[in-house]
Enzyme design. Sequence first.
Site, PDB file in Angstrom:
ATOM      1  CG  ASP A  11      -2.187   0.862   0.887  1.00  0.00           C
ATOM      2  OD1 ASP A  11      -2.002   1.994   0.405  1.00  0.00           O
ATOM      3  OD2 ASP A  11      -3.320   0.408   1.117  1.00  0.00           O
TER       4      ASP A  11
ATOM      5  CG  HIS B 197       1.567   7.657   6.875  1.00  0.00           C
ATOM      6  ND1 HIS B 197       1.179   7.294   8.149  1.00  0.00           N
ATOM      7  CD2 HIS B 197       1.669   6.492   6.180  1.00  0.00           C
ATOM      8  CE1 HIS B 197       1.070   5.979   8.222  1.00  0.00           C
ATOM      9  NE2 HIS B 197       1.350   5.471   7.037  1.00  0.00           N
TER      10      HIS B 197
ATOM     11  CG  ASP C 153       0.077   2.835   8.990  1.00  0.00           C
ATOM     12  OD1 ASP C 153      -0.572   3.315   8.041  1.00  0.00           O
ATOM     13  OD2 ASP C 153       1.309   2.709   8.971  1.00  0.00           O
TER      14      ASP C 153
ATOM     15  CG  HIS D 237      -1.349   4.006   3.455  1.00  0.00           C
ATOM     16  ND1 HIS D 237      -0.336   3.246   2.915  1.00  0.00           N
ATOM     17  CD2 HIS D 237      -1.002   4.182   4.759  1.00  0.00           C
ATOM     18  CE1 HIS D 237       0.558   2.969   3.839  1.00  0.00           C
ATOM     19  NE2 HIS D 237       0.186   3.529   4.966  1.00  0.00           N
TER      20      HIS D 237
HETATM   21 FE   LIG Z   1       1.221   3.392   6.780  1.00  0.00          FE
END
Ligand SMILES: [Fe+2]
Lengths: 174, 443
Positions: free
Chosen positions: B203, B211, B360, B206
């Site tokens: 991923d 972030h 996360d 994302h």
């Molecule tokens: Fe992450």
Amino acid sequence: MEELNPVAHEIYIEVQQVLFKETRMLREERWREWLETMVEKDIVYRAIVSQLRFRKDNRYTGEKDVPSLDENWAGLDRRVAQMESGMQWTTDPAERVRHFITNLEVFEGQTPNEYVIYSNCQTVRNRRVYEEMTYCYGRNDIWRRGADGKLRLARRDVDVDERFVSGKNHNFPM
Amino acid sequence: MVDVDSLVDVKNGMQAKRIFWDEDIYKLELEKIFGRCWLFLTHDSIIPNVGDYTVTFMGEDEVLVVRQRDGSVKAFLNYCTHRGARVVNAEAGNARGFTCTYHGWAFGLDGSLESVPFEKEVYGNVLKKDTLGMKEVRVDSYKGFWYGNFDHNAPPLADYLGDYRWFLDIWMDGTGGAELIGPPARSILKCNWKTPTENFIGDAYHVGWTHAASLKALGGPLSVLAGNKHLPPEGAGIQITSRHGHGVGILFNAASALMGGEEGAMAAKWYAENQPKVAKRLSEAQAKYYGGHFNASIFPNNSYLWGTNTFKVWHPRGPHQIEVFTWTIVEKNMPQELKDAVRRSMLRTFGTAGMLESDDSDNMESMTNLNRGPHIVTGVLNSQMGMGNEHEDAESGNIIGPSAIGETSYRGFYRAYREYLKARDWDEIRANNGKWKDELLNR
Ligand SMILES: [Fe+2]
Ligand code: FES
């Protein structure tokens, strides 16, 4: 450990008030103000968990400390910048963090303008609707008196009691 | 009975949300995945000396891993063969043997039952001590990384890693080996074990969004992605999936990822200096990826980031909870100063108080817990990004998605996931060796 000399009562009260003010500042998310006015530039800010070992085991050569935080001023500054970015969605809606500081002992430090401060802390952190997390730890601080007469944090060693982080993470002011 | 085919649609890149929630699926996973895949145990650097041991998990089973007198490593289920109490209560240490706390049965480093208190007086000749050793688990290692497996019919670890080793070698071997630092940090997250595994495996999507604040604050090569202001340019990276579900995404030349300032410069210099050495030791093709940032998982629950240098195992604790073990990984030959900087950076980003780690976990928990709703849990998950763009990589033998951002490794992970859940045994899995790519490449 060498004997430490307790400070006079007025200084004890002064230190206590500074610690209380610090936690209030952090609770009110005045991160930048905290960093600029209460933290020394050579700060060492660490939080350490301990691995479980048998008392009599002195043969194992592996490290016992498990750091959660190991920051200098620049690192703290980056963490403050994260909060200031306006993009930190994990604290939006805001978290609520409340510190309880107790068992406070204040001693004279290595130099006349330094104090060694022991305390026990319990911190309750609320976020989202259902997450309430409690953390229990000790703090060994060194605070230094500047030319302006103000106390600033020069070193903080957080001694974390829990072996595993039960409350998700240690990403809150400890 | 779980209808496995209804859980994963490989061709269309979809999975049923139930895989993050249902108890019966979880039971099947413990049996068919954690019961027969290679599961990370420890690294040589944690148990260097004879008698060194560490305690960890394989799925939900607690295991004791011990360095033997001949230098080999053995692993045992951490329970006593008498009445089942835990044998070792410490997390790591050095011992000459292990004595159960309940009645004092004593086991050797090799797990054999060596002595039983008052054996003659209380047992006479009844006890067959040679059959009462601690239950041993099969182990195998690759470049100093030790894994355990409950299935004796599973292929050796090297074959299980297979063509994926082509990418592993880049950091596990390229400059003379990697090592883990210190005891693991441990934390509990209320999420299904697959939510972080799939995130780490593939991923990159994302990163710029989840972030955003951390990237903006930290600086370093990845910070340009903050707030989705930029997409990594064409040709900035790739994603890989392999035979047994392992995957990795690589963002080229971004290894010092989130290390800004002097420390970032020190790391960048190290990668640049060592690239030619990697080319010599491995190959030009592999050296091209050295110095890139890796986000990766080794099937089923072992993830790592190279460049951000975290190494994690997501131990399942029921379908809705995991215990995370987190280490810093470094290259053995890095100077101590750089190792220290890498460790500080890892703690700041993906440690238990890490800026990105906390971003996360919020997503992973909601992806899991919303499924308590009977209407939500019937939904499906989408991983269609980059579908149809993949090709076979002749060089490494894996499947490659040719962009930095895509969901190739997700699809490969869940392809393997379905294969394990369906297969009766490893023979059946082996029979698919020649055709595992077909569905992913839609041929
Ligand atoms: Fe992450
Ligand atoms: S249960 Fe271990 S000695 Fe009895």
